[in-house]
Every structure is written in C-alpha cells, then in structure tokens.
Design an enzyme around this catalytic site. Structure first.
Site, PDB file in Angstrom:
ATOM      1  N   SER A 103       0.755  -1.266  -0.088  1.00 49.56           N
ATOM      2  CA  SER A 103       0.033  -0.040  -0.095  1.00 49.56           C
ATOM      3  C   SER A 103       0.667   1.295   0.015  1.00 49.56           C
ATOM      4  O   SER A 103       0.243   2.385  -0.010  1.00 49.56           O
ATOM      5  CB  SER A 103      -1.044   0.106   1.105  1.00 49.56           C
ATOM      6  OG  SER A 103      -2.051  -0.850   0.836  1.00 49.56           O
ATOM      7  N   TYR A 202     -10.576   2.264   5.957  1.00 53.36           N
ATOM      8  CA  TYR A 202      -9.520   2.032   4.802  1.00 53.36           C
ATOM      9  C   TYR A 202     -10.148   0.946   3.928  1.00 53.36           C
ATOM     10  O   TYR A 202     -10.558   0.165   4.083  1.00 53.36           O
ATOM     11  CB  TYR A 202      -8.036   1.338   5.397  1.00 53.36           C
ATOM     12  CG  TYR A 202      -6.825   1.391   4.662  1.00 53.36           C
ATOM     13  CD1 TYR A 202      -6.110   2.471   4.573  1.00 53.36           C
ATOM     14  CD2 TYR A 202      -6.829   0.215   3.806  1.00 53.36           C
ATOM     15  CE1 TYR A 202      -4.959   2.312   4.023  1.00 53.36           C
ATOM     16  CE2 TYR A 202      -5.820   0.205   2.945  1.00 53.36           C
ATOM     17  CZ  TYR A 202      -4.745   1.252   3.257  1.00 53.36           C
ATOM     18  OH  TYR A 202      -3.453   1.240   2.250  1.00 53.36           O
ATOM     19  N   SER A 203     -10.057   0.994   2.503  1.00 56.30           N
ATOM     20  CA  SER A 203     -10.558   0.291   1.338  1.00 56.30           C
ATOM     21  C   SER A 203      -9.503   0.529   0.130  1.00 56.30           C
ATOM     22  O   SER A 203      -9.419   1.375  -0.500  1.00 56.30           O
ATOM     23  CB  SER A 203     -11.933   0.807   1.214  1.00 56.30           C
ATOM     24  OG  SER A 203     -12.457   0.143   0.069  1.00 56.30           O
ATOM     25  N   ASN A 204      -9.235  -0.702  -0.026  1.00 53.05           N
ATOM     26  CA  ASN A 204      -8.376  -0.827  -1.406  1.00 53.05           C
ATOM     27  C   ASN A 204      -9.167  -0.400  -2.490  1.00 53.05           C
ATOM     28  O   ASN A 204      -8.570   0.098  -3.643  1.00 53.05           O
ATOM     29  CB  ASN A 204      -7.635  -2.121  -1.482  1.00 53.05           C
ATOM     30  CG  ASN A 204      -6.589  -2.487  -0.256  1.00 53.05           C
ATOM     31  OD1 ASN A 204      -5.659  -1.806  -0.340  1.00 53.05           O
ATOM     32  ND2 ASN A 204      -6.617  -3.472   0.175  1.00 53.05           N
ATOM     33  N   GLY A 342       2.981  -1.005   4.038  1.00 55.01           N
ATOM     34  CA  GLY A 342       2.446  -1.672   3.044  1.00 55.01           C
ATOM     35  C   GLY A 342       2.545  -3.356   3.552  1.00 55.01           C
ATOM     36  O   GLY A 342       3.558  -3.776   4.240  1.00 55.01           O
ATOM     37  N   SER A 368       5.784 -12.367   6.150  1.00 53.14           N
ATOM     38  CA  SER A 368       4.462 -11.600   6.386  1.00 53.14           C
ATOM     39  C   SER A 368       3.465 -12.637   7.284  1.00 53.14           C
ATOM     40  O   SER A 368       3.478 -13.842   7.191  1.00 53.14           O
ATOM     41  CB  SER A 368       3.753 -11.085   5.363  1.00 53.14           C
ATOM     42  OG  SER A 368       3.095 -12.070   4.570  1.00 53.14           O
TER      43      SER A 368
END
Length: 425
Positions: A103, A202-204, A342, A368
């Site tokens: 991100s 929050y939204s992609n 990100g 991750s």
C-alpha cells in the site's frame, strides 16, 4: 491453523492504533554524504550507525529471514541489510534489493491524482460519478468525491476482505489476472462502512477507483502516468508497477507468507492489487520519493497542504494520527512523521519521514502474517519497531523506553486493540 473466518479478519486493512503524543521534530544535519555500514565513525549528523546496525541485526534474531533499510538524516545516508534473502539457500540480504511495497503504492497514485488537480484537469471535490458514471452510477457516484477516495472516507467496502476467504483463494490470486473493474465490483457489492465522507475506513477499492480515474482523465494507463510523472523524473530505477508480470525484476529475496510455512511467494501476479498496492521498489527509492514529495517538488504548496490534511484514524483519539490523501501522519517520541506502510503476501514495508523530509527511514522484511492467531506482541514486531524508533529518533531519544512504548507505533495495516495481525494492503 487459522480458519477461513480468521483469515478474512486478518487480511482486512484497518485503521491505526493509539500512539504517544508527538514531541519536537528534528532538523537536518550537515556534512558529507556517507552510505552503508562501513562509513567511518559511529555517528554522523543524527545517525548513530553502530546503534542502527545493532537494532537492524536484532530483527533477524527475532525471527525474520531478512530485513533491509535505508535511513537518512539531512545529507547523511545509511543503508544496510541483515539476515538471509532466502530460507533455502545461504544468500545474505542486500541493501539494494527490490521489494513489494504493497500500500505504499497509494502515495504514488495519490500524488499522480493530485498533479492532475494542480493542472486543473480534475477537482478534489468532483463527484466520481462525473468521471466514472458507468463504474459508480447513481446516488453513490454523486455523493463520493475524489477526496473521499484518497482519504478513505468514501464508505465503499474493501474488496480484499471478500476476495481472501481461504488459503485456496491465495493460490488462485497468485496466478490470476484481475480486471480492475472486477475488483471495484466486489467492493461496491459489499455493505458500505459509513455514509460518504462521514468517517475513515480503509479500503483498497478506493485506490483501484483512483487508478481508473487517472485512466479516464489522461487517456493513459495509470502505471505509465506514474512512470512519466514520478519515477522517471526522480530517477527511481528500482521502482516499477509490474501489472500481471509475476516476477520481481532485478535483485530481490524470497517473500514468505508464514501460514504457508517456508513457501516463497515472491512470484505473484499483483493484478489483484493494481493501483492499490502492486508496486515494487527499493528503500533508497522510497526515501528519494518521499523527500521530493514533502519538500514540495512534486505538488504545488496548496495541493501539498490538501494532501497533508488528515482525518483521524480514531475520532475519539485524534492524537493517534490520521490519514491524508494517500499518506498518513503518526506521532513518535521525537515528533510527527509522515508516510505509509504496506503488507502483501510475504513482504512488509514501512516508509516514514519527518515533515521536512530531513529524517527518513524505509525498511522491509521478507516474511508476513507471522502473527496469525497470536494474542501477544510478536518478537519480530518488537525488534522491527525498535529499529524504526532508533532510525527516526536522534541518539538517546529512545533510550530507556519500554517495549510497550515501542509497540505504540501505528500502522494502517494493524487492527486497533489487536496488534497481533498484519492484513494485506
């Protein structure tokens, strides 16, 4: 092993947790540039290279395969890496390695949109239905503005929450090319998180719409616009938008998604993230970009001010930081820092900078989702965030601080009240 419901919860991208109140910011230092851990002397400017090396070395000791970092204070630079690039072969992590930045892509995309605002081709308060009437029709298209996309107040659902519903879905994403319109359709079919403009969520999906907006206004692919406007002028030769190409071109390490064990996911079709998170970069390139941005070289003063006007992550706790237009602010023990983080499958990134762009740190790790199912702070988080504070704050500013203080660093990929998860975004 996590259930599908747990996996969905952990891969959602959500707002920051609380953090300490900011103190005074640090200014730039002067002197000749020095790069790498071999630079003479333990400290130059505000950089204590011995402390940075020690803090960075603690990150692999805590459990990551490898970590890379670039730190800057005024004219002084330090780059280094620690640990291994791969789990299955002895190859040291290299400071110049390329890394999926997730991100952090959003800051590049928002800057491109804001350049169109500076050129008078687009208005921040234009309804997106004016530009994308077939994609976002009707009342929603009339109510959601360009600004609401960029600061995540649109209320439009986050498509990745719905997309990642099982481990099999991740396997499918790895080899599938997704049209951006399909990603948007998933987000629009989800229940709204809030009324347009009412709150941060929050939204992609917002940033896939931002990519379509760039395409509509310019007539060009958004990757080409980012390349033309930002990457090429700043000579960011280690940075790219790979699209459906699954390969990281150039030097890089593995990317290990912890629930899959030692499986390397560095080969991954990133079309599922597109302009919300597909980019590859280096820590040095990220510092160069953010310094140019915060120094006013990419946007007019008025538009940069708009970019840095934030909405709080948590309305009841405004001192915890807030989200601007593709960039967020966060308090630290040595002042307010700006940047983004990100999280994608196998790579995590932070890129954080003082407001004047003088003090900078960009860092990444090649693992991750190691926190899935764990209620307590993971040793990796403690070690990595200790390194971040060592890099952000002048020597001595973090001396004697507790692990609890270190863990207060916010991140838009962390769930408030549950620092044991790192979602995708």
């Amino acid at each position: 092993m996590a259930t599908s419901a747990t996996l969905v919860a952990t891969i959602a991208v959500v707002p920051a947790s609380a953090a300490a109140q900011p103190g005074p910011s640090t200014g730039p230092s002067t002197g000749p540039s020095a790069t790498g851990s071999s630079a003479s002397g333990p400290a130059a400017g505000g950089l204590d290279r011995a402390a940075l090396r020690a803090a960075l070395a603690d990150v692999p000791e805590a459990g990551v395969p490898g970590v890379l970092a670039a730190v800057r204070d005024g004219r002084y630079d330090w780059r280094d890496a620690a640990g291994q690039a791969y789990l299955n072969k002895l190859r040291p992590m290299q400071p110049q390695s390329r890394h999926r930045i997730g991100s952090v892509t959003k800051t590049f995309v928002a800057t491109t949109v804001l350049q169109l605002v500076d050129e008078g081709r687009l208005g921040l308060d234009d309804p997106i239905g004016q530009w994308l009437p077939e994609t976002v029709p009707g009342e929603l298209g009339a109510a959601v503005t360009v600004r609401m996309l960029l600061n995540h107040t649109s209320g439009i659902g986050n498509y990745t929450n719905a997309m990642v519903d099982s481990y099999a879905a991740i396997d499918q994403m790895q080899v599938t090319t997704y049209p951006p319109a399909d990603l948007v359709a998933i987000g629009l079919a989800m229940p709204p998180t809030n009324a347009p403009g009412a709150a941060f969520s929050y939204s992609n999906t917002n940033y896939v719409l931002a990519g379509l907006l760039i395409e509509q206004v310019t007539g060009n692919d958004p990757a080409a616009e980012v390349q033309r406007r930002i990457l090429r002028p700043l000579k960011l030769t280690g940075t790219s938008l790979p699209g459906a190409d699954p390969t990281i071109r150039g030097p890089h390490g593995g990317a290990y998604f912890a629930p899959f064990g030692a499986r390397d996911l560095s080969e991954f079709n990133m079309s599922w993230a597109w302009t919300a998170g597909e980019m590859i970069s280096t820590t040095t390139d990220l510092n160069t970009f953010f310094r140019a941005l915060l120094s006013g070289h990419l946007l007019s003063p008025a538009t940069l001010d708009e970019m840095l006007t934030t909405v709080p992550f948590l309305p009841e706790l405004p001192q915890a930081g807030g989200y601007g237009l593709g960039i967020y602010s966060m308090p630290t023990p040595c002042g307010e820092f700006w940047g983004h983080d990100g999280a994608v499958f196998g790579n995590l990134t932070y890129s954080l900078h003082s407001r004047d762009g003088a003090r900078q740190v960009s860092t990444g790790i090649n693992i991750s989702h190691y926190q899935l199912g764990l209620p307590d702070a993971h040793p990796i988080d403690i070690a990595w965030q200790t390194f971040l504070l060592t890099a952000m704050c002048p020597t001595g500013d973090v001396a004697g601080r507790s692990a609890e203080t270190v863990l207060q660093l916010p991140s838009v990929t962390r769930m408030p009240g549950n620092d044991a998860v790192v979602p995708v975004g």
